[in-house]
Structures are given as C-alpha cells and as structure tokens.
Design a protein around this motif. Sequence first.
Motif, mmCIF file in Angstrom:
data_model
loop_
_atom_site.group_PDB
_atom_site.id
_atom_site.type_symbol
_atom_site.label_atom_id
_atom_site.label_comp_id
_atom_site.label_asym_id
_atom_site.label_seq_id
_atom_site.Cartn_x
_atom_site.Cartn_y
_atom_site.Cartn_z
ATOM 1 N N VAL A 1 -1.378 4.207 5.593
ATOM 2 C CA VAL A 1 -2.808 4.350 5.326
ATOM 3 C C VAL A 1 -3.148 5.801 4.999
ATOM 4 N N TRP B 1 -8.635 -3.533 9.006
ATOM 5 C CA TRP B 1 -9.407 -2.473 8.361
ATOM 6 C C TRP B 1 -10.155 -1.650 9.407
ATOM 7 N N ASP C 1 4.674 -0.635 3.108
ATOM 8 C CA ASP C 1 4.550 0.580 2.312
ATOM 9 C C ASP C 1 5.356 0.428 1.024
ATOM 10 N N THR D 1 -3.517 -3.485 -5.070
ATOM 11 C CA THR D 1 -3.404 -3.462 -3.617
ATOM 12 C C THR D 1 -3.833 -2.128 -2.996
ATOM 13 N N PRO D 2 -3.478 -0.956 -3.550
ATOM 14 C CA PRO D 2 -4.057 0.273 -2.988
ATOM 15 C C PRO D 2 -5.581 0.292 -3.084
ATOM 16 N N LEU E 1 -7.125 -1.652 -0.262
ATOM 17 C CA LEU E 1 -7.286 -0.844 0.951
ATOM 18 C C LEU E 1 -8.485 0.090 0.806
ATOM 19 N N TYR E 2 -8.540 0.783 -0.301
ATOM 20 C CA TYR E 2 -9.615 1.755 -0.569
ATOM 21 C C TYR E 2 -10.988 1.106 -0.452
ATOM 22 N N SER F 1 1.266 -6.296 5.493
ATOM 23 C CA SER F 1 1.440 -5.290 4.453
ATOM 24 C C SER F 1 2.749 -4.540 4.629
ATOM 25 N N TRP G 1 2.127 1.678 9.765
ATOM 26 C CA TRP G 1 0.907 1.424 9.008
ATOM 27 C C TRP G 1 0.008 2.664 9.023
ATOM 28 N N TYR H 1 0.841 -1.189 0.000
ATOM 29 C CA TYR H 1 0.000 0.000 0.000
ATOM 30 C C TYR H 1 0.879 1.243 0.000
ATOM 31 N N THR I 1 0.063 6.256 -4.754
ATOM 32 C CA THR I 1 0.224 5.786 -6.131
ATOM 33 C C THR I 1 0.784 6.860 -7.040
ATOM 34 N N CYS J 1 -1.750 6.731 1.537
ATOM 35 C CA CYS J 1 -2.454 6.007 0.472
ATOM 36 C C CYS J 1 -3.828 6.619 0.235
#
Length: 361
Positions: free
Chosen positions: A344, A284, A250, A224-225, A228-229, A248, A340, A205, A208, A347
């Motif tokens: 997050v 999540w 970065d 993968t991003p 998460l989204y 995960s 993380w 993640y 991008t 991302c």
Amino acid sequence: MYSPAEKTSERSLVLITGASGYIGGYVAKDALKAGYSIRLTARTPKVETLRKEYGSEAEIVPLDDIVSGDYSEALEGVSAIIHLASPLPASGKHEVAASEHLRFSLDGTMNLLRQGAAMGVKKMIICSSILAVTDMDNMQNAFNSNHTYTAEDWNPTTTKVLLGSEHHPWWVYGASKAIAEREVWKFANEHPEIDFTVFQPGFVYGPTSGVSIPPRGSSEIPSTPFLLYSNIFKLPFKTGFPPVVPLSVDVRDCARAHVLALSAPPSTEVGRKRLLLSAPSFTWAQAVEHLRTVRPELRERLLSEAEINETYGAMPIGGVARVDCERAKEVLGFSEFISWQKMVEDCVDDLLEVEKGWKFD
C-alpha cells in the motif's frame, strides 16, 4: 532473489505477451535480471515505445490480433511462453463487452498455446486471476467469509451464463478467466510433453513506475492500482470500481512468481501447478488507518472511517477470506509475500508522483 536461468536447456529464449502492461513490464525486466533472453509481442502502436524501453535487450515482434494472429515469427527458437496479454475491465475509456473478453481470454490464449505446441515449446506459463477461483455470483461472501481458497476452488460460471445477460465488468472478467483456464487444463491433458503453470493472483497492487509505458492520465493507469487509489482517497469523480477486494498481491511478487516458474521443476500431474498468489488480506479501512500513521501529510486527502462505511453501506468489509499459497511457495521456492502495508505504501507513493502529470478530461 531469482533462481538462475536453466543453462541445461537447449534454449533460454522466453516469449512474453502483454509486456507493455502493468504486470508484464515487471516480468520482462525480471526475466532479464534472471539471465533469460526475452522476446516481446505488442500491438503496433506500442512497438516503438517498447524498442526504446529495452533497446537491444529484447526482441519486439508486432502482433495486433492475439485471437487469430500468426505467432510463427514470435515463437521461433522459443523454449518457454509467459502469457499475460488480457484486457482489464473498463480498460481506458471504454468497457470491453463480455463476448470480447471471452475472445481475448479464451480464443486468444488457446491460439497462442496451440501454435506454441506446434512449434515445440515445452514450458507454458499463464496468468489467470483469483476471480477464476471465487464464486462471483455471491461476491460479498466470496471475499468476506471464513473460507480458505485453494487450487480446488473454481468460479462455476459457464459460457452460456456469461453471454446470456448483463453483468458487472469485473464479473465478466472473472468469468472469462475461469472459462479460459478450464480449456487450458483440457489442452494440458492432451499435451503431457508440455509443462504448464497457471497463476491465480489476487488483485495486483504496488508501484506502477518502471513499467514500459507510463500513464498520462488517471484513465490510463492500470485498473488495480487505481482501484486502491480510488477506495482510500477523496476523489472529485466517480470511478465505478467495486469497493471490496481484500485478496491481493504485490505486483513485484506476481512478476517474481512468473519468472521463477521458468526454472521450477515440472509436475507429472496435470493441474498440479495451478498456483494461487495472495498476501494476507486487508481492508480499505485498515489501509487508510495505516497511511494516517506512516504518511500523516495525507490525512486530509484520505477517506474517513465514516466515509468508508457510508460507501460500503451494510456490506461487511472484514476481508476474512484467506488464500492457501503454500503450493506456490513450495513450487517456486520463495518464503513470504511482500506485506500489504509495504504494498500500500509503495503503491500510494508511486501514484502520488504519477498524478502530478495527469491530465483529466
């Protein structure tokens, strides 16, 4: 941030495959920052975009067939290979069949390594996956257990099982990565003159933006991003992604690791540089709780705890599995992974900018 490129080696030209992808875009730019010359392979439709992106900073060699293509032009004068090219599950609008995944992962990798060995390349760095380490036949326990994963763990899948029946796309992806990696280490045993490093990153993640080809729609962003989204935001459509992926890393740490491997000392023991990459696990629900605090303006868009629990049903989402990354830290010489929480935040911030230009079908 980086160790300097090896000035003592005869050549410092690095061949990078998959540079138009999510991880590859970061790797290519980080390699340039570290002082390496880079050559990138790309399918013909992406060549011009990469040339515009890098200008004179990188050589671009068209290569449409990684499975049986001729790498002789791309490998000329190269001292190291970073191999990243591999399709993700449900890439774009079309799922990739199990047999095709295996062709790309196994045959595509071995085609490059064999030609690289014949051309005298002495350092080979391959990106595998944490799914080559976990047992995907028991996905719930694979990610939600008190087990600590190490380089001794393997996905036990065989080619016969992979091709013998239907499986979830992510299962197929992990199986093909594991099968390919076993062949890489067999090849390494046969070529002690080559220094091999194989990474098993967790689900990747992070931002991008800044990679070679920006997405034009939600179906084009890296899987993968978007994983998460799609697991923390209320969406007007179904994604088909698996819900529980707490292991995960970065993307910036993943790229940094690949570049640092270029100057890492060789190992005398085959398989010793099988390096796992994963930040501390999160769920999540934890991600949503964190975003509610640091991005309060997003509260109405975020899933509630009840909605998350409804989505996951009875499946525990504790994410208590751990990954032992001490060997990677030792070999590569960096101390900590990006948290993380920051991963997050960055991302999500990036995807919220990207989504402004999305065109949904």
